[in-house]
Write a protein that holds these residues in place. Sequence first.
Motif, PDB file in Angstrom:
ATOM      1  N   CYS A   1       0.849  -1.191   0.000  1.00 56.36           N
ATOM      2  CA  CYS A   1       0.000   0.000   0.000  1.00 56.36           C
ATOM      3  C   CYS A   1       0.885   1.242   0.000  1.00 56.36           C
ATOM      4  O   CYS A   1       1.635   1.477   0.967  1.00 56.36           O
ATOM      5  N   PHE A   2       0.822   2.026  -1.061  1.00 58.15           N
ATOM      6  CA  PHE A   2       1.659   3.223  -1.180  1.00 58.15           C
ATOM      7  C   PHE A   2       1.119   4.386  -0.358  1.00 58.15           C
ATOM      8  O   PHE A   2       1.813   5.391  -0.187  1.00 58.15           O
ATOM      9  N   VAL A   3      -0.101   4.266   0.129  1.00 54.72           N
ATOM     10  CA  VAL A   3      -0.667   5.328   0.963  1.00 54.72           C
ATOM     11  C   VAL A   3      -0.161   5.203   2.395  1.00 54.72           C
ATOM     12  O   VAL A   3       0.286   6.162   3.012  1.00 54.72           O
ATOM     13  N   ASN A   4      -0.202   3.956   2.926  1.00 63.06           N
ATOM     14  CA  ASN A   4       0.236   3.711   4.312  1.00 63.06           C
ATOM     15  C   ASN A   4       1.673   3.211   4.401  1.00 63.06           C
ATOM     16  O   ASN A   4       2.195   3.029   5.502  1.00 63.06           O
ATOM     17  N   HIS A   5       2.304   2.953   3.241  1.00 59.02           N
ATOM     18  CA  HIS A   5       3.694   2.479   3.183  1.00 59.02           C
ATOM     19  C   HIS A   5       3.884   1.175   3.949  1.00 59.02           C
ATOM     20  O   HIS A   5       4.878   0.975   4.633  1.00 59.02           O
ATOM     21  N   LYS A   6       2.910   0.274   3.803  1.00 62.75           N
ATOM     22  CA  LYS A   6       2.976  -1.028   4.468  1.00 62.75           C
ATOM     23  C   LYS A   6       2.455  -2.106   3.533  1.00 62.75           C
ATOM     24  O   LYS A   6       1.665  -1.846   2.632  1.00 62.75           O
ATOM     25  N   ARG A   7       2.900  -3.336   3.784  1.00 59.31           N
ATOM     26  CA  ARG A   7       2.326  -4.481   3.082  1.00 59.31           C
ATOM     27  C   ARG A   7       1.000  -4.848   3.729  1.00 59.31           C
ATOM     28  O   ARG A   7       0.864  -4.819   4.950  1.00 59.31           O
ATOM     29  N   LEU A   8       0.032  -5.201   2.895  1.00 58.21           N
ATOM     30  CA  LEU A   8      -1.247  -5.660   3.414  1.00 58.21           C
ATOM     31  C   LEU A   8      -1.104  -7.073   3.964  1.00 58.21           C
ATOM     32  O   LEU A   8      -0.175  -7.800   3.614  1.00 58.21           O
ATOM     33  N   ASP A   9      -2.034  -7.446   4.822  1.00 56.85           N
ATOM     34  CA  ASP A   9      -1.973  -8.777   5.433  1.00 56.85           C
ATOM     35  C   ASP A   9      -2.176  -9.887   4.405  1.00 56.85           C
ATOM     36  O   ASP A   9      -1.560 -10.944   4.491  1.00 56.85           O
ATOM     37  N   GLN A  10      -3.059  -9.639   3.429  1.00 55.24           N
ATOM     38  CA  GLN A  10      -3.322 -10.662   2.417  1.00 55.24           C
ATOM     39  C   GLN A  10      -2.345 -10.532   1.251  1.00 55.24           C
ATOM     40  O   GLN A  10      -1.760  -9.480   1.030  1.00 55.24           O
ATOM     41  N   CYS A  11      -2.179 -11.638   0.540  1.00 59.02           N
ATOM     42  CA  CYS A  11      -1.325 -11.669  -0.663  1.00 59.02           C
ATOM     43  C   CYS A  11      -2.190 -12.012  -1.878  1.00 59.02           C
ATOM     44  O   CYS A  11      -3.292 -12.531  -1.739  1.00 59.02           O
ATOM     45  N   SER A  12      -1.685 -11.716  -3.048  1.00 61.76           N
ATOM     46  CA  SER A  12      -2.364 -12.119  -4.279  1.00 61.76           C
ATOM     47  C   SER A  12      -1.689 -13.379  -4.815  1.00 61.76           C
ATOM     48  O   SER A  12      -0.470 -13.546  -4.660  1.00 61.76           O
ATOM     49  N   ILE A  13      -2.481 -14.262  -5.415  1.00 54.46           N
ATOM     50  CA  ILE A  13      -1.950 -15.497  -5.984  1.00 54.46           C
ATOM     51  C   ILE A  13      -1.710 -15.275  -7.472  1.00 54.46           C
ATOM     52  O   ILE A  13      -2.635 -14.937  -8.213  1.00 54.46           O
ATOM     53  N   MET A  14      -0.483 -15.459  -7.913  1.00 54.55           N
ATOM     54  CA  MET A  14      -0.140 -15.302  -9.332  1.00 54.55           C
ATOM     55  C   MET A  14       0.128 -16.678  -9.924  1.00 54.55           C
ATOM     56  O   MET A  14       0.913 -17.458  -9.374  1.00 54.55           O
ATOM     57  N   LEU A  15      -0.529 -16.963 -11.020  1.00 59.84           N
ATOM     58  CA  LEU A  15      -0.336 -18.239 -11.700  1.00 59.84           C
ATOM     59  C   LEU A  15       0.831 -18.156 -12.674  1.00 59.84           C
ATOM     60  O   LEU A  15       1.098 -17.086 -13.239  1.00 59.84           O
ATOM     61  N   PRO A  16       1.535 -19.240 -12.875  1.00 61.53           N
ATOM     62  CA  PRO A  16       2.666 -19.220 -13.812  1.00 61.53           C
ATOM     63  C   PRO A  16       2.206 -19.018 -15.239  1.00 61.53           C
ATOM     64  O   PRO A  16       1.118 -19.448 -15.615  1.00 61.53           O
ATOM     65  N   ALA A  17       3.008 -18.356 -16.029  1.00 56.29           N
ATOM     66  CA  ALA A  17       2.707 -18.121 -17.433  1.00 56.29           C
ATOM     67  C   ALA A  17       3.918 -18.502 -18.266  1.00 56.29           C
ATOM     68  O   ALA A  17       5.014 -18.701 -17.741  1.00 56.29           O
ATOM     69  N   GLN A  18       3.716 -18.578 -19.574  1.00 52.66           N
ATOM     70  CA  GLN A  18       4.846 -18.894 -20.447  1.00 52.66           C
ATOM     71  C   GLN A  18       5.872 -17.766 -20.461  1.00 52.66           C
ATOM     72  O   GLN A  18       7.068 -17.999 -20.463  1.00 52.66           O
ATOM     73  N   VAL A  19       5.385 -16.515 -20.457  1.00 54.74           N
ATOM     74  CA  VAL A  19       6.263 -15.346 -20.411  1.00 54.74           C
ATOM     75  C   VAL A  19       5.971 -14.582 -19.128  1.00 54.74           C
ATOM     76  O   VAL A  19       4.838 -14.167 -18.893  1.00 54.74           O
ATOM     77  N   ILE A  20       6.989 -14.408 -18.294  1.00 57.53           N
ATOM     78  CA  ILE A  20       6.862 -13.672 -17.032  1.00 57.53           C
ATOM     79  C   ILE A  20       7.710 -12.414 -17.134  1.00 57.53           C
ATOM     80  O   ILE A  20       8.919 -12.493 -17.390  1.00 57.53           O
ATOM     81  N   VAL A  21       7.083 -11.253 -16.957  1.00 55.81           N
ATOM     82  CA  VAL A  21       7.798  -9.981 -17.051  1.00 55.81           C
ATOM     83  C   VAL A  21       7.957  -9.391 -15.656  1.00 55.81           C
ATOM     84  O   VAL A  21       6.972  -9.194 -14.942  1.00 55.81           O
ATOM     85  N   PHE A  22       9.193  -9.119 -15.280  1.00 58.32           N
ATOM     86  CA  PHE A  22       9.499  -8.482 -14.000  1.00 58.32           C
ATOM     87  C   PHE A  22       9.895  -7.042 -14.296  1.00 58.32           C
ATOM     88  O   PHE A  22      10.922  -6.794 -14.918  1.00 58.32           O
ATOM     89  N   GLU A  23       9.046  -6.087 -13.880  1.00 61.05           N
ATOM     90  CA  GLU A  23       9.291  -4.695 -14.237  1.00 61.05           C
ATOM     91  C   GLU A  23       9.412  -3.818 -13.001  1.00 61.05           C
ATOM     92  O   GLU A  23       8.753  -4.037 -11.985  1.00 61.05           O
TER      93      GLU A  23
END
Length: 441
Positions: free
Chosen positions: A96-118
């Motif tokens: 969270c860029f407003v409170n400058h903290k990580r939220l308690d929950q996480c998001s689940i990301m599924l694997p893909a053929q092309v993964i872009v790290f930006e």
Amino acid sequence: MKSSEYEPQRILVGVTGGSAAGKTTLCETIKREIQYDSDVDMTILSCDSFYKGVDKSFYDISQYNFDHPDSLDFDNAFEVISTLLSGRPASVPIYCFVNHKRLDQCSIMLPAQVIVFEGIMALYDERIRDLMSYKIFIHCDDDIRLCRRILRDVKERQRTVESVLFQYTKFVKRAFENFIEPLMSQADLIIPGHRSNHVSVAFIVNHLKNMAKQNGLLREKLNTLIYFGDLLYSIDGFMRNRTKVDFSNPNATFKQLFFPEENTKPDFLYITQNFVAGKLVNQKQIYKVIKQCFKNTLLMLEKCLQQDKYEIDQLQCVHLDEILSSKFQVKENTQFIVLAIPILFKSGLKKLHQIEEKIKQYQDVQLIVVNVFSDIKTITDINWTFKKLRIYVNAFLVGKLDKFFSIMNVSSQSEPESYYKQDKFFQKLKRFIEKRQTKKN
């Protein structure tokens, strides 16, 4: 990073550049273009997700340097990227860029053929950099980046113009010169970020497609056949490829079935065209479209079985709730568990993964999913993450979810559940299979 001899080598792409250079815009454009006319799936992982939380009781937030490498958790980023490259879903922190903290929950990301790290530090960590197949640096004039940063931070992150200018002069500019600009020497491609990059995007997309082909990412997944049905248009309004597919070719990436227009009533074609244009407001008309989709989906299932020479008495139609219960039993001679899922989007894949885990105890049993509405992203995820899925029937391919939500009167804040008209669709599918089984016997 192959987990088995059947797993393709996934592609990791790094995209970096100064703050507000246009990294996210470039990545979204590449993703849209690469998925437009190919089965190559791509997911974007932001470096911003791995910011460390800031304890405001110890730090003056105005004096905290978010542009220094120490502000990022590269160990966590390396773990997530390694997990995705191995073909497994990964938990990505939400910052969270407003409170400058990580939220308690996480998001689940599924694997893909092309993964872009930006991100601004996407190429900084040597461990992550060594995993990358392709590295891109976006170079943009400092003044343009500053203007973009002011507009973004004021609008999206609730900052003041004064705080943005203070942070830029004290931290951002210095960090770019010390940590980011030197990474230009690590890049395989440097592109301008101050204008539309149609040529650059086309070059990158074609290059990634060629890499995917060389790595075997364009081949058909082992033991899985996917069938698309298409009711004239997809939701975003463009005509899908209606050319005939040679079903005798065993190396075909996708096997596609289309509902022939000559067998569809003229009034239904008219309603369908208005349906995808978002002009329908009458619930009776919408239901008529859904009913026709259900009917055609069942006929497609029968056609799939006939083409692959499967017997109808090998099928057992099971409700979503029943299959996950402790009382569930597979009938004798059953080779395929058939699931009726009216609507399936990315959020509904979790339940489907649970079902697949459940039937792994039955070694000779495979899944058939009969689905009416789903989106392109879900289709691609299904193709590359499920091992027990043998046939996937889809009647209506959705391109733009927001448009679909408005048509179906579903809140844009949440995706529709798989249970939308679940019982009715399950009963229709079950009666359809039982009728065919009785007729054969």
